[in-house]
Each structure stands twice: as structure tokens, then as C-alpha cells.
Design an enzyme around this catalytic site. Sequence first.
Site, mmCIF file in Angstrom:
data_model
loop_
_atom_site.group_PDB
_atom_site.id
_atom_site.type_symbol
_atom_site.label_atom_id
_atom_site.label_comp_id
_atom_site.label_asym_id
_atom_site.label_seq_id
_atom_site.Cartn_x
_atom_site.Cartn_y
_atom_site.Cartn_z
ATOM 1 N N ASP A 12 1.287 6.198 4.262
ATOM 2 C CA ASP A 12 1.847 4.863 4.456
ATOM 3 C C ASP A 12 3.365 4.894 4.365
ATOM 4 O O ASP A 12 3.930 5.624 3.532
ATOM 5 C CB ASP A 12 1.307 3.903 3.391
ATOM 6 N N ASP A 32 -4.338 9.370 3.895
ATOM 7 C CA ASP A 32 -3.655 8.140 4.277
ATOM 8 C C ASP A 32 -2.170 8.392 4.072
ATOM 9 O O ASP A 32 -1.775 8.927 3.033
ATOM 10 C CB ASP A 32 -4.147 7.013 3.353
ATOM 11 N N ARG A 54 -9.141 12.202 9.329
ATOM 12 C CA ARG A 54 -9.287 10.781 9.035
ATOM 13 C C ARG A 54 -10.029 10.086 10.157
ATOM 14 O O ARG A 54 -9.707 10.244 11.321
ATOM 15 C CB ARG A 54 -7.887 10.162 8.905
ATOM 16 N N ARG A 83 -10.905 7.757 2.203
ATOM 17 C CA ARG A 83 -10.292 8.479 3.313
ATOM 18 C C ARG A 83 -9.830 9.867 2.879
ATOM 19 O O ARG A 83 -9.458 10.069 1.726
ATOM 20 C CB ARG A 83 -9.121 7.690 3.900
HETATM 21 N N1 PH2 Z 1 -5.241 3.305 -0.750
HETATM 22 C C1 PH2 Z 1 -5.879 2.276 -0.251
HETATM 23 C C2 PH2 Z 1 -6.775 1.439 -1.032
HETATM 24 N N2 PH2 Z 1 -6.830 1.767 -2.406
HETATM 25 N N3 PH2 Z 1 -6.209 3.066 -4.242
HETATM 26 C C3 PH2 Z 1 -5.499 4.087 -4.754
HETATM 27 N N4 PH2 Z 1 -5.558 4.335 -6.047
HETATM 28 N N5 PH2 Z 1 -4.702 4.877 -3.976
HETATM 29 C C4 PH2 Z 1 -4.596 4.673 -2.631
HETATM 30 O O1 PH2 Z 1 -3.852 5.416 -1.937
HETATM 31 C C5 PH2 Z 1 -5.324 3.592 -2.060
HETATM 32 C C6 PH2 Z 1 -6.127 2.794 -2.907
HETATM 33 C C7 PH2 Z 1 -5.727 1.913 1.170
HETATM 34 O O2 PH2 Z 1 -4.938 2.740 1.862
HETATM 35 MG MG MG Z 2 -2.830 2.896 2.365
HETATM 36 MG MG MG Z 3 -2.502 3.592 5.745
#
Ligand code: PH2
Ligand code: MG
Ligand code: MG
Length: 165
Positions: free
Chosen positions: A96, A94, A82, A91
Site C-alpha cells: 500500500d 499487499d 496475490r 493475502r
Molecule cells: N491489511 C488489510 C486488512 N487488515 N491487518 C493487519 N494487521 N495488517 C495488514 O496489513 C492488514 C490488516 C488490508 O490490506
Molecule cells: Mg492494505
Molecule cells: Mg492494498
Amino acid sequence: MQEAYLLLGSNQGDRLQWLQQAICMLALLCGNLLQKSSVYETAPWGLEAQPHFLNLALLLETDKSPEALLESLQDIEEMLGRRRAELWGPRTLDIDILTYGNEVMHTEKLTIPHLFLHKRRFALAPLAEIAPNFVHPQLHKTIATLLAECSDPLSVCLYDGFLAR
Ligand code: PH2
Ligand code: MG
Ligand code: MG
């Protein structure tokens, strides 16, 4: 020990492989993985001109504080290719923090529960699979209710990686 729900996402390169590697690294570095959702293929939210994501939700049991957990997650993101770029942009990986126990916190670095959890079908749908009855500590509604009430129109589909390859 605390239980944190996490959301993993990838929309670059071998998406499934990034998610698999992230799960290994999480188990090695962050604690015990107690639950894992299916993988979902999801339309990009926020910045729509980018590839579709794969997303999944996990339940992690950890002895790390929220701040220490965030640092470890960022380390894993970096180890897996990343590079910090555009907000909401593409990315390789990610990770979260969606929730951390029943904590509600807002600092410069970290908002828990995740600020957009209830607005994103791509997060609610995987989470509802493993935690339909978990009560959002700020909105005081279950994840199943939040998903039922969510107005996000973007598509979220179960992903069959075997057929897709
Ligand atoms: N993560 C984001 C922005 N947009 N869209 C989807 N479908 N899935 C994601 O994990 C995602 C996103 C920013 O982290
Ligand atoms: Mg995210
Ligand atoms: Mg994040």
C-alpha cells in the site's frame, strides 16, 4: 523524483519470504529503497478471523507518478501470488502507498495519504520507526504523534523471524 512511504503486508504462506521477494521486486521495478523498518507481527485489522500479518514500512524514491506506482505495485502483488478477493481478507502480499511526497489526492483508484493510515497501529508503528517526524500532509501531525494518539487496540509486536522459524 518523489519519496513515497509504503506498507508491505502478508498473512498467507511463508509470510517473511513474500516480504523479502517484494522488496527485491520493488528495488528492481520501482526505484531506490532508502529506508526499511523492522518486521512486525500484527493482529488482523478489519476482518479479525484470519491469520496474523507480518508488516513492514519502506521509503521508496521513485520517478513514477502515483498512478504508475500503484500499477507497478499491483503487478508485483500478482507476480507474488496475490489473487484479488475479499476486502480486508487474507493475502500473500499487499503493498500500500501510505504517502507520496506531501501530496493529498483522492481519485477512484487512489487515496493519498492512505485513508486509514492514522487509524491503524499496524501501519503507524512500522512507519514511526523510520519516519517519526514526517508530517501527515492532511492531518498536519507527525507520525509519532499520530501513533501516540492512535486508539487502535490491536497488537503490534516486533517479529524475530529467526526465532520464529
Ligand atoms: N491489511 C488489510 C486488512 N487488515 N491487518 C493487519 N494487521 N495488517 C495488514 O496489513 C492488514 C490488516 C488490508 O490490506
Ligand atoms: Mg492494505
Ligand atoms: Mg492494498
